[in-house]
Design an enzyme around this catalytic site. Structure first.
Site, PDB file in Angstrom:
ATOM      1  N   CYS A   1       0.838  -1.187   0.000  1.00  0.00           N
ATOM      2  CA  CYS A   1       0.000   0.000   0.000  1.00  0.00           C
ATOM      3  C   CYS A   1       0.885   1.254   0.000  1.00  0.00           C
ATOM      4  CB  CYS A   1      -0.940  -0.009   1.197  1.00  0.00           C
ATOM      5  SG  CYS A   1      -0.165   0.329   2.797  1.00  0.00           S
ATOM      6  N   CYS A   4       2.733   1.853   3.363  1.00  0.00           N
ATOM      7  CA  CYS A   4       3.878   0.961   3.573  1.00  0.00           C
ATOM      8  C   CYS A   4       5.055   1.408   2.701  1.00  0.00           C
ATOM      9  CB  CYS A   4       3.500  -0.480   3.236  1.00  0.00           C
ATOM     10  SG  CYS A   4       2.175  -1.131   4.266  1.00  0.00           S
TER      11      CYS A   4
END
Length: 83
Positions: A1, A4
């Protein structure tokens, strides 16, 4: 994502500073495993796995090398490597 990915640079700095392995894991692709084995319900989640296999979740929203270092040191007693 995206969250992250935004933290990847900090992870790399942490690994270099402490001289320990830092790994990323695509938990969104193996959600059942991370929920059962890694104490993870949402992403991003940062965990430390101790030498005896215990998973300790990082509960703070602070995401700097200094914050991660303090967490690792308090969890496993790791110290920053010396030059």
């Amino acid at each position: 994502c995206q969250f992250c990915q935004a933290m990847e640079e900090e992870y790399e700095k942490l690994a270099k500073e402490l001289g320990i392995p830092v790994a990323k894991f695509r938990g969104d692709e193996q959600r059942e495993f991370v929920q059962a084995e890694l104490n993870t319900e949402s992403f991003p989640t940062v965990n430390v796995v101790t030498a005896d296999g215990k998973v300790v979740k990082y509960d703070s929203e602070a995401r700097t090398v200094a914050d991660f270092t303090e967490f690792v040191q308090s969890t496993v007693g790791a110290t920053a490597k010396t030059a």
